[in-house]
Design a protein around this motif. Structure first.
Motif, PDB file in Angstrom:
ATOM      1  N   MET A   1       0.773  -0.716  -0.080  1.00 38.24           N
ATOM      2  CA  MET A   1      -0.357  -0.262   0.071  1.00 38.24           C
ATOM      3  C   MET A   1       0.664   0.984  -0.085  1.00 38.24           C
ATOM      4  N   LYS A   2       2.512   1.007   0.715  1.00 38.10           N
ATOM      5  CA  LYS A   2       2.968   2.169   0.415  1.00 38.10           C
ATOM      6  C   LYS A   2       3.649   2.373  -0.733  1.00 38.10           C
ATOM      7  N   ALA A   3       3.521   1.147  -1.336  1.00 35.92           N
ATOM      8  CA  ALA A   3       4.018   1.684  -3.213  1.00 35.92           C
ATOM      9  C   ALA A   3       3.250   2.083  -3.704  1.00 35.92           C
ATOM     10  N   GLU A   4       1.543   1.865  -3.535  1.00 35.79           N
ATOM     11  CA  GLU A   4       0.411   2.495  -4.048  1.00 35.79           C
ATOM     12  C   GLU A   4       0.455   3.963  -4.164  1.00 35.79           C
ATOM     13  N   GLY A   5       0.887   4.465  -3.377  1.00 36.85           N
ATOM     14  CA  GLY A   5       0.598   5.925  -2.541  1.00 36.85           C
ATOM     15  C   GLY A   5       0.433   6.325  -0.952  1.00 36.85           C
ATOM     16  N   VAL A   6      -0.303   5.139  -0.612  1.00 35.91           N
ATOM     17  CA  VAL A   6      -0.719   5.098   1.371  1.00 35.91           C
ATOM     18  C   VAL A   6      -0.039   5.984   2.001  1.00 35.91           C
ATOM     19  N   THR A   7      -0.299   6.826   2.429  1.00 33.81           N
ATOM     20  CA  THR A   7       0.787   7.243   3.403  1.00 33.81           C
ATOM     21  C   THR A   7       0.465   7.000   5.237  1.00 33.81           C
ATOM     22  N   PHE A   8       1.255   6.439   5.865  1.00 35.42           N
ATOM     23  CA  PHE A   8       0.700   6.072   7.421  1.00 35.42           C
ATOM     24  C   PHE A   8       0.919   7.075   8.034  1.00 35.42           C
ATOM     25  N   ARG A   9       0.383   7.375   9.365  1.00 30.25           N
ATOM     26  CA  ARG A   9       0.925   7.796  10.905  1.00 30.25           C
ATOM     27  C   ARG A   9       0.455   6.805  11.598  1.00 30.25           C
ATOM     28  N   THR A  10       1.970   6.576  12.217  1.00 27.39           N
ATOM     29  CA  THR A  10       0.903   5.743  13.649  1.00 27.39           C
ATOM     30  C   THR A  10       1.647   7.039  14.673  1.00 27.39           C
ATOM     31  N   GLY A  11       0.780   6.221  15.667  1.00 27.85           N
ATOM     32  CA  GLY A  11       1.199   6.907  17.083  1.00 27.85           C
ATOM     33  C   GLY A  11       0.526   7.959  17.273  1.00 27.85           C
ATOM     34  N   VAL A  12      -0.464   8.408  16.225  1.00 32.06           N
ATOM     35  CA  VAL A  12      -1.515  10.201  16.549  1.00 32.06           C
ATOM     36  C   VAL A  12      -3.035   9.681  16.841  1.00 32.06           C
ATOM     37  N   LEU A  13      -3.183   9.971  17.412  1.00 35.75           N
ATOM     38  CA  LEU A  13      -4.425  10.321  18.418  1.00 35.75           C
ATOM     39  C   LEU A  13      -5.006  11.044  17.755  1.00 35.75           C
ATOM     40  N   VAL A  14      -6.521  10.700  17.203  1.00 34.85           N
ATOM     41  CA  VAL A  14      -7.574  12.341  16.899  1.00 34.85           C
ATOM     42  C   VAL A  14      -8.641  12.296  17.632  1.00 34.85           C
ATOM     43  N   GLY A  15      -8.384  13.721  17.816  1.00 37.38           N
ATOM     44  CA  GLY A  15      -9.709  13.414  19.179  1.00 37.38           C
ATOM     45  C   GLY A  15      -9.124  13.210  20.024  1.00 37.38           C
ATOM     46  N   ARG A  16      -9.949  13.362  21.327  1.00 40.16           N
ATOM     47  CA  ARG A  16      -8.660  13.116  22.864  1.00 40.16           C
ATOM     48  C   ARG A  16      -9.667  11.477  24.015  1.00 40.16           C
ATOM     49  N   MET A  17      -8.719  11.488  23.625  1.00 35.56           N
ATOM     50  CA  MET A  17      -8.980   9.663  24.493  1.00 35.56           C
ATOM     51  C   MET A  17      -9.618   9.916  26.413  1.00 35.56           C
ATOM     52  N   PRO A  18     -10.750   9.814  26.538  1.00 30.06           N
ATOM     53  CA  PRO A  18     -11.913   9.892  26.880  1.00 30.06           C
ATOM     54  C   PRO A  18     -10.817   9.569  28.435  1.00 30.06           C
ATOM     55  N   GLU A  19     -10.769  10.551  30.168  1.00 26.88           N
ATOM     56  CA  GLU A  19     -10.087  10.002  31.200  1.00 26.88           C
ATOM     57  C   GLU A  19     -10.284   8.579  31.170  1.00 26.88           C
ATOM     58  N   GLY A  20     -10.236   8.158  32.006  1.00 24.49           N
ATOM     59  CA  GLY A  20     -10.533   6.571  32.761  1.00 24.49           C
ATOM     60  C   GLY A  20     -10.188   5.677  31.608  1.00 24.49           C
ATOM     61  N   SER A  21     -10.316   5.829  30.425  1.00 20.77           N
ATOM     62  CA  SER A  21     -10.723   4.719  29.349  1.00 20.77           C
ATOM     63  C   SER A  21      -9.960   3.801  29.415  1.00 20.77           C
ATOM     64  N   ARG A  22     -10.078   2.704  29.739  1.00 21.40           N
ATOM     65  CA  ARG A  22      -9.397   1.232  29.384  1.00 21.40           C
ATOM     66  C   ARG A  22      -9.252   0.556  28.137  1.00 21.40           C
ATOM     67  N   VAL A  23      -8.949   1.054  27.459  1.00 20.26           N
ATOM     68  CA  VAL A  23      -8.677   1.247  25.646  1.00 20.26           C
ATOM     69  C   VAL A  23      -7.816   1.243  25.700  1.00 20.26           C
ATOM     70  N   THR A  24      -6.982   0.220  25.121  1.00 21.64           N
ATOM     71  CA  THR A  24      -5.320   1.131  24.881  1.00 21.64           C
ATOM     72  C   THR A  24      -4.632   2.166  24.435  1.00 21.64           C
TER      73      THR A  24
END
Length: 488
Positions: free
Chosen positions: A203-226
């Motif tokens: 997919m990178k060779a097809e032109g897709v850019t991946f950005r890891t470690g990026v949270l869109v919005g904000r994780m709610p306080e107390g969330s148990r989601v990794t």
């Protein structure tokens, strides 16, 4: 299709497994795919049935009779072309899909279904080994920019489709590696992560850019989601910088069990437990990993996630593993006259169950028992179902020993913070409200914001996520260009 009399001449051949004592010593895949001659025989069993119900049973509408026939005839390269025409990632579904296509197989009505899933895996595994899977970069660029939030199967399928028609696609993933549920929700012994890695390179060779470690919005306080995000991007930023945004995250909010003693140490959601082992397998060093070694483990929840907890606990070296299911034990054989071609209600025994597990049906958890702040047992009661209501069986209470309790009762909705950040209207279950109508499909209540996969439909199968990602890609393409040649 296939050999005209093949279904009368040949028996179904199952993929073989490593013996349990061998596979419990590692986290690698242990299923041996069909050999070429075995796959061709399975393809020969496909009937000229007139109405191939398997196509409709498959969420991505794979053209199953066609690739079965091509395998039977030894035309493997054409078979992968047919398979890829409807499914971006058959190496995923060929391993972890429950195969509703086989339940719908016409031969399954009064015999044993064609081994469609094993044929699918044989096709894609051979295609990779032969070098037939190559990047398909676009011939021209549209100049349109698309942001995709979430790199699970829905996000990946949409990203690949949109990149191939010339859009500039950026995928945002809050975790440190791409793959979403595929990466951190599915044990390596069911699907090794190198399968994801090679698709990402394509997919990178097809032109897709991946950005890891990026949270869109904000994780709610107390969330148990990794959440291992190192960077936060606002919804406003994405809406300003991109011409369209597709929300394709998972339904990560786990169903809890609010009974007395829930606060005790040693009680964890399945998605706190499973991703840790995947990270260790990938070479990460973790502090305080949740381990089942030498412990009495109780898994609450009888579905696939619960089964994955069973398999992982056994590989840790658990002293015992017990799995609870609230519903009664299903029949070992479905009533085909009643259910075919739909998904049948019957007892399903996974390879993890076969490795060692006590299964308890029609059982409910009343209380978690503990000492010094840590769980030591689970108080249970037997239940019956009368007129659709659950009724406790008098005198059936008991306490089972437990050093580790894993909650695997499914997921109720996406993490609300992402949808709230965009101001997207939600349905009654907390999912993004977006219809699948032909005109304007997958659009949310917010302009140029789309939603697909578990974030739109709720907890579901990987194959449904791929379907929704593909269809949402077409909707986004139409929105951006006024037309689309992508398949619906």
């Amino acid at each position: 299709m296939g050999k005209v009399t093949g279904f009368m001449e040949y028996e179904r051949v199952e993929e073989s497994y490593e013996p349990a004592p061998v596979r419990l010593k590692h986290y690698k895949e242990f299923v041996h795919g069909l050999k070429e001659d075995e796959a061709r025989v399975q393809g020969a069993r496909c009937m000229d049935c007139g109405i191939p119900f398997c196509n409709n049973g498959c969420p991505v509408n794979n053209v199953i009779p066609d690739f079965n026939d091509l395998v039977y005839r030894g035309e493997w390269q054409r078979a992968i072309e047919v398979l890829h025409s409807t499914n971006n990632f058959p190496e995923f579904t060929g391993r972890i899909c429950p195969a509703p296509c086989e339940a719908a197989c016409t031969l399954n009505f009064n015999d044993v279904a064609v081994g469609i899933k094993s044929i699918e895996r044989a096709i894609i595994d051979r295609a990779w080994s032969e070098g037939w899977v190559q990047p398909q970069p676009p011939k021209a660029r549209t100049g349109k920019k698309v942001a995709i939030v979430g790199s699970g199967p829905a996000g990946l399928a949409a990203a690949q489709q949109l990149a191939r028609v010339g859009h500039d696609v950026t995928v945002f993933e809050k975790n440190d590696r791409v793959g979403g549920l595929l990466r951190y929700g599915i044990p390596d012994f069911k699907m090794e992560k190198s399968l994801i890695d090679r698709r990402i390179e394509q997919m990178k060779a097809e032109g897709v850019t991946f950005r890891t470690g990026v949270l869109v919005g904000r994780m709610p306080e107390g969330s148990r989601v990794t959440n291992l995000a190192k960077e936060t991007v606002s919804a406003e930023q994405l809406q300003a910088e991109f011409d369209a945004v597709l929300l394709a995250g998972g339904a990560e909010q786990p169903r809890d069990l609010p009974v007395p003693g829930r606060e005790l140490d040693g009680i964890h959601f399945a998605m706190e437990f499973l991703p840790q082992q995947n990270r260790v397998n990938a070479g990460d060093k973790l502090k305080d990993q949740i381990m089942a070694t030498g412990k009495h483990v109780i898994v609450i929840g009888g579905g696939d996630t619960g089964s994955d907890c069973v398999g992982t606990s056994n590989r840790h070296g658990a002293k015992s593993v017990v799995q609870f299911e609230l519903m009664p034990m299903p029949p070992e054989q479905e009533n085909k006259l009643l259910t075919w071609p739909y998904w049948p209600y019957k007892l399903r025994t996974s390879s993890s169950h076969e490795e060692g597990c006590q299964r308890e049906f029609a059982i409910a958890t009343k209380e978690f028992i503990g000492e010094n702040g840590r769980v030591t047992g689970v108080k249970t009661v037997r239940v019956e179902w009368k007129d659709g209501r659950m009724v406790e069986v008098p005198g059936s209470e008991q306490v089972l020993k437990a050093d580790l309790v894993l909650l695997a009762m499914g997921f109720v909705s996406p993490v609300a913070s992402v949808l709230d950040a965009f101001g997207v209207e939600k349905d009654a279950r907390g999912n993004a409200r977006a219809s699948t109508d032909f005109m304007g499909g997958y659009q949310t209540s917010v302009d140029k914001v789309f939603a697909a996969g578990d974030m739109r439909r709720g907890q579901s199968l990987v194959v449904w996520a791929i379907r929704e990602g593909r269809q949402a890609a077409r909707a986004v393409d139409e929105y951006l260009t006024g037309r689309s040649d992508l398949p619906r």
